[in-house]
Design an enzyme around this catalytic site. Structure first.
Site, mmCIF file in Angstrom:
data_model
loop_
_atom_site.group_PDB
_atom_site.id
_atom_site.type_symbol
_atom_site.label_atom_id
_atom_site.label_comp_id
_atom_site.label_asym_id
_atom_site.label_seq_id
_atom_site.Cartn_x
_atom_site.Cartn_y
_atom_site.Cartn_z
ATOM 1 N N ASP A 148 35.941 37.478 32.687
ATOM 2 C CA ASP A 148 35.687 36.822 34.014
ATOM 3 C C ASP A 148 34.312 37.250 34.447
ATOM 4 O OD1 ASP A 148 36.137 35.757 36.556
ATOM 5 O OD2 ASP A 148 36.620 37.843 37.298
ATOM 6 N N SER A 149 33.788 36.667 35.323
ATOM 7 C CA SER A 149 32.529 36.922 35.797
ATOM 8 C C SER A 149 32.241 38.085 36.030
ATOM 9 C CB SER A 149 32.097 36.263 36.993
ATOM 10 O OG SER A 149 33.074 36.640 38.135
ATOM 11 N N CYS A 151 40.282 33.760 35.102
ATOM 12 C CA CYS A 151 38.997 33.469 36.250
ATOM 13 C C CYS A 151 39.321 31.776 36.188
ATOM 14 C CB CYS A 151 37.650 33.424 35.433
ATOM 15 S SG CYS A 151 36.332 32.725 36.441
ATOM 16 N N ASN A 152 39.535 31.564 37.617
ATOM 17 C CA ASN A 152 39.803 30.143 37.914
ATOM 18 C C ASN A 152 38.489 29.147 37.611
ATOM 19 O OD1 ASN A 152 42.628 30.114 39.652
ATOM 20 N ND2 ASN A 152 41.882 31.976 39.732
ATOM 21 N N GLU A 189 33.362 42.818 44.281
ATOM 22 C CA GLU A 189 32.365 43.406 42.986
ATOM 23 C C GLU A 189 31.618 44.855 43.691
ATOM 24 O OE1 GLU A 189 31.472 42.480 40.034
ATOM 25 O OE2 GLU A 189 33.235 41.151 40.251
ATOM 26 N N CYS A 193 41.515 32.527 43.073
ATOM 27 C CA CYS A 193 40.392 33.251 42.581
ATOM 28 C C CYS A 193 40.964 34.531 42.102
ATOM 29 C CB CYS A 193 39.037 33.099 43.246
ATOM 30 S SG CYS A 193 37.896 34.305 42.872
ATOM 31 N N HIS A 246 39.698 37.358 41.836
ATOM 32 C CA HIS A 246 39.136 38.648 42.603
ATOM 33 C C HIS A 246 39.930 38.601 43.745
ATOM 34 C CE1 HIS A 246 35.249 38.127 40.173
ATOM 35 N NE2 HIS A 246 34.881 39.167 41.044
#
Ligand code: DGL
Length: 276
Positions: free
Chosen positions: A9-10, A73-74, A152, A184, A186
């Site tokens: 994922d990011s 991760c969408n 994050e 998402c 997250h």
């Protein structure tokens, strides 16, 4: 040692899915890459996300012999999974998509809100999901880039995060949405807060369990007696923050030991740090 499942994922978000995967499949080894050097993915052009996703997948396949790739991760699913499937036609690749279908079934007001990144909301796949599964339902698209930043930063339940949640959820409620889709990975990190702000009577849908089910269906299981494990990489420099967010999201108190900061490595043009 059996081949691992690769995942990326990011940043931290995908760990909401990895936690559930580890609980369901404790014998699997997982190698996860948080591409924190490039977080957030949400506002980036699709071509850029495709380049990151290809480099990471190549690394997971070539260096770790990953037997499958999970993309929790969408945004990367929307931008890059079709390409990854073309480039790696024999590799099981499991993506993550907003739960538009269950949302359309659950709504009683006929209005659902999808909370996601700009990339996911504007992607072709989102348009397809709406036209295929949500005929006659009003689907409100709400980008929430600030939520990704707050997760994050490890601000999972602070007054600042509550304000940010109100800013995105409020307009959906005032338009009569009774279902909120967490589009998402997250965002499940904020579920208690979102539920508190939305109040009773609003259904929250996330696709974590659907992804886990899909993995159990299509990924060959580790041989009997295998010992599972989790290796985390982060591509960015703020590794302490990544490690402490990972500890929180992987769930202190369950069977997963806290991650420790390990060795520095380079891979696929990235500098990464291996945790645990
Ligand atoms: N967790 C991601 C998703 O599911 C990406 C968020 C971001 O980096 O903008 O879309």
């Amino acid at each position: 040692m059996s081949a691992p499942i690769g995942a990326f994922d990011s940043g931290l978000g995908g760990l909401t899915v990895i936690r559930a995967l580890r609980e369901r499949l404790p014998a699997e080894r997982i190698v996860y890459i948080g591409d924190t050097a490039h977080v957030p993915y949400g506002g980036r052009p699709a071509e850029e996300i495709q380049a990151f996703s290809l480099a990471i997948t190549r690394y997971l396949v070539e260096t770790h012999s990953a037997k499958a790739i999970v993309v929790p991760c969408n945004t990367a699913t929307s931008a890059a999974v079709p390409l990854l499937r073309e480039v790696f036609p024999h590799l099981p690749i499991i993506g993550t998509e907003p739960g538009v279908k269950p949302a359309a079934r659950a709504t009683r007001t006929g209005v659902v809100g999808v909370l996601a990144t700009v990339g996911t909301l504007n992607g072709d796949r989102m348009a397809q999901l709406v036209s295929t599964f949500a005929e006659g339902v009003t689907v409100l698209k709400q980008p929430c880039p600030r939520w990704v930043e707050l997760v994050e930063a490890g601000k999972f339940d602070t007054p600042e995060t509550e304000d940010a949640v109100r800013d995105c959820v409020g307009p959906l409620l005032s338009r009569n949405a009774d279902v909120l889709v967490l589009g998402c990975t997250h965002f499940p990190a904020l579920t208690p807060l979102i539920a508190r702000v939305a109040g009773a009577g609003v259904t929250i849908i996330d696709t974590t369990e659907a992804v886990v089910r899909r993995v159990t269906d299509v990924v060959p299981a580790a041989p009997p007696g295998s010992v599972g494990g989790l290796t985390l990489y982060a591509t960015g420099t703020d590794i302490e923050r990544f490690a402490s967010g990972a500890d929180y999201l992987l769930g202190a108190g369950n069977s997963i030991p806290p991650v420790g900061i390990g060795e520095l490595r380079t891979f696929g043009g990235y500098r990464g740090i291996v945790l645990n």
